[in-house]
Design a protein around this motif. Structure first.
Motif, PDB file in Angstrom:
ATOM      1  N   VAL A 111      17.765  -1.570  10.159  1.00 52.74           N
ATOM      2  CA  VAL A 111      18.208  -1.693  11.547  1.00 52.74           C
ATOM      3  C   VAL A 111      18.803  -3.083  11.750  1.00 52.74           C
ATOM      4  N   PHE A 112      20.056  -3.118  12.210  1.00 52.88           N
ATOM      5  CA  PHE A 112      20.749  -4.387  12.391  1.00 52.88           C
ATOM      6  C   PHE A 112      20.569  -4.982  13.783  1.00 52.88           C
ATOM      7  N   THR A 113      20.234  -4.159  14.780  1.00 52.03           N
ATOM      8  CA  THR A 113      20.175  -4.646  16.157  1.00 52.03           C
ATOM      9  C   THR A 113      19.026  -4.001  16.907  1.00 52.03           C
ATOM     10  N   SER A 114      18.368  -4.777  17.752  1.00 49.88           N
ATOM     11  CA  SER A 114      17.256  -4.248  18.543  1.00 49.88           C
ATOM     12  C   SER A 114      17.729  -3.301  19.644  1.00 49.88           C
ATOM     13  N   GLU A 115      19.034  -3.190  19.846  1.00 49.43           N
ATOM     14  CA  GLU A 115      19.558  -2.301  20.875  1.00 49.43           C
ATOM     15  C   GLU A 115      19.226  -0.834  20.603  1.00 49.43           C
ATOM     16  N   VAL A 116      18.930  -0.477  19.346  1.00 48.04           N
ATOM     17  CA  VAL A 116      18.633   0.927  19.014  1.00 48.04           C
ATOM     18  C   VAL A 116      17.145   1.248  19.169  1.00 48.04           C
ATOM     19  N   LEU A 117      16.324   0.260  19.519  1.00 44.98           N
ATOM     20  CA  LEU A 117      14.895   0.479  19.717  1.00 44.98           C
ATOM     21  C   LEU A 117      14.676   0.951  21.147  1.00 44.98           C
ATOM     22  N   VAL A 118      14.272   2.208  21.318  1.00 44.25           N
ATOM     23  CA  VAL A 118      14.260   2.814  22.653  1.00 44.25           C
ATOM     24  C   VAL A 118      12.869   2.855  23.289  1.00 44.25           C
ATOM     25  N   GLU A 119      11.845   2.482  22.544  1.00 39.64           N
ATOM     26  CA  GLU A 119      10.481   2.417  23.081  1.00 39.64           C
ATOM     27  C   GLU A 119       9.771   1.228  22.469  1.00 39.64           C
ATOM     28  N   LYS A 120       8.672   0.841  23.086  1.00 36.12           N
ATOM     29  CA  LYS A 120       7.835  -0.173  22.467  1.00 36.12           C
ATOM     30  C   LYS A 120       7.215   0.389  21.188  1.00 36.12           C
ATOM     31  N   ALA A 121       7.072  -0.456  20.198  1.00 34.27           N
ATOM     32  CA  ALA A 121       6.409  -0.041  18.963  1.00 34.27           C
ATOM     33  C   ALA A 121       4.940   0.262  19.237  1.00 34.27           C
ATOM     34  N   THR A 122       4.374   1.190  18.474  1.00 32.74           N
ATOM     35  CA  THR A 122       2.962   1.535  18.610  1.00 32.74           C
ATOM     36  C   THR A 122       2.227   1.272  17.304  1.00 32.74           C
ATOM     37  N   GLN A 123       0.975   0.900  17.439  1.00 33.01           N
ATOM     38  CA  GLN A 123       0.150   0.574  16.285  1.00 33.01           C
ATOM     39  C   GLN A 123      -0.562   1.822  15.779  1.00 33.01           C
ATOM     40  N   GLY A 124      -0.613   1.982  14.459  1.00 29.65           N
ATOM     41  CA  GLY A 124      -1.272   3.134  13.861  1.00 29.65           C
ATOM     42  C   GLY A 124      -2.413   2.724  12.950  1.00 29.65           C
ATOM     43  N   ALA A 125      -2.505   3.378  11.810  1.00 29.83           N
ATOM     44  CA  ALA A 125      -3.628   3.194  10.894  1.00 29.83           C
ATOM     45  C   ALA A 125      -3.651   1.797  10.283  1.00 29.83           C
ATOM     46  N   HIS A 126      -4.851   1.376   9.908  1.00 32.32           N
ATOM     47  CA  HIS A 126      -5.059   0.115   9.222  1.00 32.32           C
ATOM     48  C   HIS A 126      -5.410   0.384   7.763  1.00 32.32           C
ATOM     49  N   PHE A 127      -4.950  -0.517   6.898  1.00 34.01           N
ATOM     50  CA  PHE A 127      -5.165  -0.363   5.465  1.00 34.01           C
ATOM     51  C   PHE A 127      -5.556  -1.711   4.859  1.00 34.01           C
ATOM     52  N   ARG A 128      -6.215  -1.640   3.712  1.00 30.89           N
ATOM     53  CA  ARG A 128      -6.455  -2.845   2.912  1.00 30.89           C
ATOM     54  C   ARG A 128      -5.831  -2.641   1.541  1.00 30.89           C
ATOM     55  N   PHE A 129      -4.861  -3.496   1.218  1.00 31.48           N
ATOM     56  CA  PHE A 129      -4.231  -3.447  -0.092  1.00 31.48           C
ATOM     57  C   PHE A 129      -5.107  -4.230  -1.071  1.00 31.48           C
ATOM     58  N   ARG A 130      -5.526  -3.573  -2.153  1.00 32.86           N
ATOM     59  CA  ARG A 130      -6.405  -4.212  -3.138  1.00 32.86           C
ATOM     60  C   ARG A 130      -5.551  -4.746  -4.297  1.00 32.86           C
ATOM     61  N   TRP A 131      -5.320  -6.030  -4.273  1.00 33.87           N
ATOM     62  CA  TRP A 131      -4.534  -6.728  -5.294  1.00 33.87           C
ATOM     63  C   TRP A 131      -5.465  -7.160  -6.420  1.00 33.87           C
ATOM     64  N   ASN A 132      -5.169  -6.746  -7.665  1.00 33.96           N
ATOM     65  CA  ASN A 132      -6.054  -7.060  -8.787  1.00 33.96           C
ATOM     66  C   ASN A 132      -5.584  -8.250  -9.624  1.00 33.96           C
ATOM     67  N   GLY A 133      -4.595  -8.963  -9.136  1.00 38.80           N
ATOM     68  CA  GLY A 133      -4.057 -10.109  -9.860  1.00 38.80           C
ATOM     69  C   GLY A 133      -2.719  -9.817 -10.499  1.00 38.80           C
ATOM     70  N   SER A 134      -2.392  -8.534 -10.649  1.00 42.99           N
ATOM     71  CA  SER A 134      -1.100  -8.170 -11.232  1.00 42.99           C
ATOM     72  C   SER A 134      -0.386  -7.070 -10.461  1.00 42.99           C
ATOM     73  N   GLU A 135      -1.162  -6.237  -9.725  1.00 42.82           N
ATOM     74  CA  GLU A 135      -0.562  -5.199  -8.903  1.00 42.82           C
ATOM     75  C   GLU A 135      -1.546  -4.768  -7.819  1.00 42.82           C
ATOM     76  N   ILE A 136      -1.046  -4.051  -6.844  1.00 44.01           N
ATOM     77  CA  ILE A 136      -1.902  -3.419  -5.842  1.00 44.01           C
ATOM     78  C   ILE A 136      -2.225  -2.032  -6.371  1.00 44.01           C
ATOM     79  N   ASN A 137      -3.434  -1.877  -6.893  1.00 44.13           N
ATOM     80  CA  ASN A 137      -3.762  -0.620  -7.580  1.00 44.13           C
ATOM     81  C   ASN A 137      -4.430   0.414  -6.683  1.00 44.13           C
ATOM     82  N   ARG A 138      -4.992  -0.047  -5.548  1.00 41.92           N
ATOM     83  CA  ARG A 138      -5.603   0.897  -4.624  1.00 41.92           C
ATOM     84  C   ARG A 138      -5.376   0.417  -3.195  1.00 41.92           C
ATOM     85  N   ILE A 139      -5.344   1.386  -2.279  1.00 42.99           N
ATOM     86  CA  ILE A 139      -5.150   1.101  -0.856  1.00 42.99           C
ATOM     87  C   ILE A 139      -6.277   1.782  -0.093  1.00 42.99           C
ATOM     88  N   PHE A 140      -7.058   0.992   0.642  1.00 42.26           N
ATOM     89  CA  PHE A 140      -8.153   1.561   1.430  1.00 42.26           C
ATOM     90  C   PHE A 140      -7.649   1.900   2.820  1.00 42.26           C
TER      91      PHE A 140
END
Length: 233
Positions: A183-212
């Motif tokens: 998206v190049f411009t905020s003019e195309v945003l027609v509603e306020k953004a809404t918050q959804g699910a929460h996650f925890r990215f588990r970084w093992n030092g080389s990659e994110i191998n699991r997502i809670f």
């Protein structure tokens, strides 16, 4: 010449949960004190500088505005030092995915890039899903060859941006089978953004191998995100 198509619907992205969900000054004394604190912050805050430009200098006047909601406004205010999929640094754009799985996978790739650059030790990174409703006319680049180089993509994106395009709909080689929009411009945003699910990215030092997933109290394996989507029956 690339075709333009109408785009309307919910698209998603993830942001770190460290960013506050409320105005950080809303409990900071009365309205005069809140305005004074915000004016001080505006001296060094690119988002507030852009907000002042849009509102004619009144940075405290926007509370009901769709375009000036922080989640809708910030991506277009802060420069992107690493660039984006279709634009070089420091162009400021909003990158979204059509579905939650694609948004998660895209966020994993971006977090991995950042964490690997800083040699971060094993840790958990809390993220939350945001949904943005957009409506506009976007340039359709889904037919771009999969082997198009990053340099060529960004030259094309820069040309479209500077010629006034509202955004791009595209595919990603790393995540086949999903639609993404830039998206190049905020003019195309027609509603306020809404918050959804929460996650925890588990970084093992080389990659994110699991997502809670806090909403289901269960882990998502990395392989589930990056496997090819099943074809519709």
């Amino acid at each position: 010449m690339h075709p333009k198509i109408p785009i309307e619907g919910l698209y998603r992205r993830l942001i770190p949960s460290k960013y506050p969900t409320i105005d950080i000054y809303e409990r900071f004394g009365g309205r005069e004190m809140q305005a004074f604190a915000a004016e001080l912050e505006a001296v060094t805050n690119p988002r507030l500088t852009a907000k002042s430009r849009i509102t004619g200098g009144d940075i405290s006047s926007d509370s009901g505005s769709t375009r000036l909601q922080n989640w809708n406004h910030a991506p277009f205010s802060y420069p992107m030092p690493e660039g984006s999929y279709f634009l070089p640094a420091p162009y400021s754009v909003m990158e979204l995915a059509v579905d939650e799985r694609a948004a998660l996978a895209r966020a994993v790739l971006r977090r991995e890039q950042f964490l690997s650059q800083t040699d971060e030790l094993a840790c958990g990174v809390d993220m939350r899903m945001l949904s943005h409703r957009i409506k506009g006319e976007f340039v359709d680049l889904r037919g771009l060859p999969a082997d198009t180089s990053q340099k060529a993509r960004r030259l094309l994106g820069k040309e479209l941006f500077e010629n006034g395009a509202q955004g791009i709909v595209h595919h990603m080689t790393e995540l086949p089978g999903h639609d993404f929009v830039c998206v190049f411009t905020s003019e195309v945003l027609v509603e306020k953004a809404t918050q959804g699910a929460h996650f925890r990215f588990r970084w093992n030092g080389s990659e994110i191998n699991r997502i809670f997933d806090f909403s289901s109290n269960a882990d998502i394996d990395r392989s589930e995100l990056f496997s090819a989507p099943k074809a519709a029956a």
